[in-house]
Scaffold this active site. Structure first.
Site, PDB file in Angstrom:
ATOM      1  N   LYS A  13       0.845  -1.215   0.000  1.00 19.21           N
ATOM      2  CA  LYS A  13       0.000   0.000   0.000  1.00 19.21           C
ATOM      3  C   LYS A  13       0.871   1.253   0.000  1.00 19.21           C
ATOM      4  CE  LYS A  13      -2.144  -1.184   3.787  1.00 19.21           C
ATOM      5  NZ  LYS A  13      -1.401  -2.453   4.033  1.00 19.21           N
ATOM      6  N   ARG A  88      -9.780   0.805   8.518  1.00 21.93           N
ATOM      7  CA  ARG A  88      -9.468  -0.619   8.623  1.00 21.93           C
ATOM      8  C   ARG A  88     -10.362  -1.328   9.636  1.00 21.93           C
ATOM      9  NH1 ARG A  88      -3.424   0.333   8.637  1.00 21.93           N
ATOM     10  NH2 ARG A  88      -2.857  -1.711   9.381  1.00 21.93           N
ATOM     11  N   ARG A 127      11.477  -6.339   4.608  1.00 22.10           N
ATOM     12  CA  ARG A 127      11.413  -4.865   4.523  1.00 22.10           C
ATOM     13  C   ARG A 127      12.429  -4.233   5.484  1.00 22.10           C
ATOM     14  NH1 ARG A 127       5.753  -1.948   5.300  1.00 22.10           N
ATOM     15  NH2 ARG A 127       5.750  -3.123   7.245  1.00 22.10           N
ATOM     16  N   ARG A 160      11.253  -2.603  11.232  1.00 22.92           N
ATOM     17  CA  ARG A 160      10.181  -2.063  12.070  1.00 22.92           C
ATOM     18  C   ARG A 160       9.848  -3.029  13.201  1.00 22.92           C
ATOM     19  NH1 ARG A 160       5.396   0.120   8.085  1.00 22.92           N
ATOM     20  NH2 ARG A 160       4.107  -1.029   9.581  1.00 22.92           N
ATOM     21  N   ARG A 171      -0.711  -9.194  13.328  1.00 19.82           N
ATOM     22  CA  ARG A 171      -1.279  -8.210  12.380  1.00 19.82           C
ATOM     23  C   ARG A 171      -2.141  -8.913  11.336  1.00 19.82           C
ATOM     24  NH1 ARG A 171       3.925  -5.484  10.277  1.00 19.82           N
ATOM     25  NH2 ARG A 171       2.583  -4.086   9.086  1.00 19.82           N
TER      26      ARG A 171
HETATM   27  P1  AP5 Z   1       4.837  -1.638   1.775  1.00 21.95           P
HETATM   28  O1  AP5 Z   1       4.502  -0.775   0.619  1.00 21.95           O
HETATM   29  O2  AP5 Z   1       5.656  -1.048   2.871  1.00 21.95           O
HETATM   30  O3  AP5 Z   1       3.533  -2.380   2.316  1.00 21.95           O
HETATM   31  P2  AP5 Z   1       2.286  -1.809   3.120  1.00 21.95           P
HETATM   32  O4  AP5 Z   1       1.073  -2.483   2.577  1.00 21.95           O
HETATM   33  O5  AP5 Z   1       2.295  -0.313   3.146  1.00 21.95           O
HETATM   34  O6  AP5 Z   1       2.646  -2.415   4.534  1.00 21.95           O
HETATM   35  P3  AP5 Z   1       2.470  -1.827   5.999  1.00 21.95           P
HETATM   36  O7  AP5 Z   1       3.092  -2.873   6.893  1.00 21.95           O
HETATM   37  O8  AP5 Z   1       3.016  -0.447   6.147  1.00 21.95           O
HETATM   38  O9  AP5 Z   1       0.939  -1.813   6.129  1.00 21.95           O
HETATM   39  P4  AP5 Z   1       0.121  -1.974   7.405  1.00 21.95           P
HETATM   40  O10 AP5 Z   1      -1.250  -1.768   6.894  1.00 21.95           O
HETATM   41  O11 AP5 Z   1       0.313  -3.209   8.187  1.00 21.95           O
HETATM   42  O12 AP5 Z   1       0.780  -0.919   8.369  1.00 21.95           O
HETATM   43  P5  AP5 Z   1       0.486   0.615   8.622  1.00 21.95           P
HETATM   44  O13 AP5 Z   1       1.761   1.328   8.472  1.00 21.95           O
HETATM   45  O14 AP5 Z   1      -0.713   1.092   7.875  1.00 21.95           O
HETATM   46  O15 AP5 Z   1       5.619  -2.927   1.180  1.00 21.95           O
HETATM   47  C1  AP5 Z   1       6.126  -3.933   2.044  1.00 21.95           C
HETATM   48  C2  AP5 Z   1       7.493  -4.413   1.519  1.00 21.95           C
HETATM   49  O16 AP5 Z   1       7.302  -5.067   0.272  1.00 21.95           O
HETATM   50  C3  AP5 Z   1       8.509  -3.283   1.251  1.00 21.95           C
HETATM   51  O17 AP5 Z   1       9.791  -3.706   1.620  1.00 21.95           O
HETATM   52  C4  AP5 Z   1       8.423  -3.046  -0.257  1.00 21.95           C
HETATM   53  O18 AP5 Z   1       9.648  -2.602  -0.782  1.00 21.95           O
HETATM   54  C5  AP5 Z   1       8.060  -4.440  -0.756  1.00 21.95           C
HETATM   55  N1  AP5 Z   1       7.195  -4.406  -1.957  1.00 21.95           N
HETATM   56  C6  AP5 Z   1       6.142  -3.580  -2.192  1.00 21.95           C
HETATM   57  N2  AP5 Z   1       5.580  -3.871  -3.379  1.00 21.95           N
HETATM   58  C7  AP5 Z   1       6.288  -4.924  -3.892  1.00 21.95           C
HETATM   59  C8  AP5 Z   1       6.192  -5.682  -5.112  1.00 21.95           C
HETATM   60  N3  AP5 Z   1       5.252  -5.425  -6.032  1.00 21.95           N
HETATM   61  N4  AP5 Z   1       7.085  -6.688  -5.284  1.00 21.95           N
HETATM   62  C9  AP5 Z   1       8.033  -6.951  -4.369  1.00 21.95           C
HETATM   63  N5  AP5 Z   1       8.181  -6.257  -3.216  1.00 21.95           N
HETATM   64  C10 AP5 Z   1       7.315  -5.263  -2.971  1.00 21.95           C
HETATM   65  O19 AP5 Z   1       0.040   0.559  10.153  1.00 21.95           O
HETATM   66  C11 AP5 Z   1       0.956   0.226  11.181  1.00 21.95           C
HETATM   67  C12 AP5 Z   1       0.197   0.172  12.494  1.00 21.95           C
HETATM   68  O20 AP5 Z   1      -0.370   1.482  12.798  1.00 21.95           O
HETATM   69  C13 AP5 Z   1      -1.006  -0.784  12.553  1.00 21.95           C
HETATM   70  O21 AP5 Z   1      -0.625  -2.109  12.843  1.00 21.95           O
HETATM   71  C14 AP5 Z   1      -1.830  -0.147  13.685  1.00 21.95           C
HETATM   72  O22 AP5 Z   1      -1.303  -0.450  14.954  1.00 21.95           O
HETATM   73  C15 AP5 Z   1      -1.647   1.343  13.412  1.00 21.95           C
HETATM   74  N6  AP5 Z   1      -2.676   1.857  12.500  1.00 21.95           N
HETATM   75  C16 AP5 Z   1      -2.489   2.386  11.255  1.00 21.95           C
HETATM   76  N7  AP5 Z   1      -3.665   2.733  10.700  1.00 21.95           N
HETATM   77  C17 AP5 Z   1      -4.626   2.422  11.609  1.00 21.95           C
HETATM   78  C18 AP5 Z   1      -6.043   2.512  11.604  1.00 21.95           C
HETATM   79  N8  AP5 Z   1      -6.711   2.994  10.549  1.00 21.95           N
HETATM   80  N9  AP5 Z   1      -6.709   2.091  12.713  1.00 21.95           N
HETATM   81  C19 AP5 Z   1      -6.071   1.619  13.793  1.00 21.95           C
HETATM   82  N10 AP5 Z   1      -4.719   1.466  13.847  1.00 21.95           N
HETATM   83  C20 AP5 Z   1      -4.005   1.869  12.756  1.00 21.95           C
END
Ligand code: AP5
Length: 218
Positions: A13, A88, A127, A160, A171
């Site tokens: 994402k 989410r 990552r 992370r 997660r």
């Molecule tokens: P990346 O693009 O970093 O993936 P992502 O989907 O953004 O992963 P996140 O872990 O950041 O998402 P998340 O939803 O768990 O966490 P968030 O930060 O929102 O890609 C991942 C890896 O793959 C990278 O190394 C990249 O280079 C590689 N990659 C990407 N595309 C690729 C491809 N096509 N091929 C190969 N490799 C590829 O949330 C973190 C925490 O914050 C949550 O757990 C929660 O505690 C809190 N939080 C955030 N939002 C909320 C909410 N709305 N409500 C409550 N708590 C929340």
């Protein structure tokens, strides 16, 4: 365009959000990034969020909803936005619809990045984030030339806290239980569209942009 990106942790994402938001010329709003910035600055919000994030759990809805409501009221989000990681839970989705209705507008589309669980685990465990410039690397798919050092700014790369295996598992459980039901919320509104998010990053971006074309207002 008013767009939400959904998909499991590690679906890509954040990676896709930067390219898609730039293409659409809308602000890229990531709740995970906002929380992480607050953790780094040790704000009250950050201290509150950290305990949930480190455990792989969701920050409580009321905290997250108020934060997003404030962010969407900022002038740069007036003509459109890309939301990464929000909503989410179904209550967050209901609150988003209400916030937008109060502003006299509505969501255009929810783009789901579809990736299976094995690929998600590979992406998350490989990552590495840069402490200096925030660039996201991957040990296998987008590796830096020097071990543990960012090519862009020479900053230190780190894993992370929530990318440790036991937290990844939690997660994924939380995603299945709390976030996957969004499909049933947005499906009947005809706002949900899924794309295959496997393969090279550039291919996924092209697929996303192509899919969104039919939702762009002329
Ligand atoms: P990346 O693009 O970093 O993936 P992502 O989907 O953004 O992963 P996140 O872990 O950041 O998402 P998340 O939803 O768990 O966490 P968030 O930060 O929102 O890609 C991942 C890896 O793959 C990278 O190394 C990249 O280079 C590689 N990659 C990407 N595309 C690729 C491809 N096509 N091929 C190969 N490799 C590829 O949330 C973190 C925490 O914050 C949550 O757990 C929660 O505690 C809190 N939080 C955030 N939002 C909320 C909410 N709305 N409500 C409550 N708590 C929340």
């Amino acid at each position: 365009m008013r767009l939400v990106l959904v998909g499991p942790p590690g679906a890509g994402k954040g990676t896709q959000a930067q390219f898609v938001a730039a293409h659409l010329a809308v602000p890229n709003i990531s709740t995970g990034e906002i929380f992480r910035a607050n953790v780094t600055r040790r704000t009250d919000l950050g201290l509150q969020a950290k305990q949930y994030m480190d455990a792989g759990r969701l920050v409580p809805d009321e905290v997250t909803i108020n934060m997003v409501r404030d962010r969407l009221a900022e002038p740069d989000a007036g003509d459109g936005f890309l939301l990464d990681g929000f909503p989410r839970t179904v209550p967050q989705a209901v609150a988003l619809d209400k916030t937008l209705a109060d502003l006299g507008t509505a969501l255009d589309v929810v783009l789901e990045l579809v990736v299976d669980e094995d690929e998600v685990i590979r992406r998350l465990s490989g990552r590495r984030n840069c402490r200096g410039c925030g660039k996201v690397w991957h040990l296998e798919f987008d590796a830096p030339t020097r071990d543990g050092i960012c090519d862009r700014c020479s900053g230190e790369l780190f894993l992370r806290d929530d990318d440790k295996p036991e937290v990844i598992a939690e997660r994924l459980r939380v995603y299945t239980r709390d976030t996957a039901p969004l499909v049933d919320y947005y499906g009947p509104q005809n706002k949900l569209v899924g794309i295959d998010a496997t393969g090279p990053v550039e291919d996924v971006t092209l697929r996303a942009i192509d899919t969104l074309r039919s939702y762009e207002k002329s």
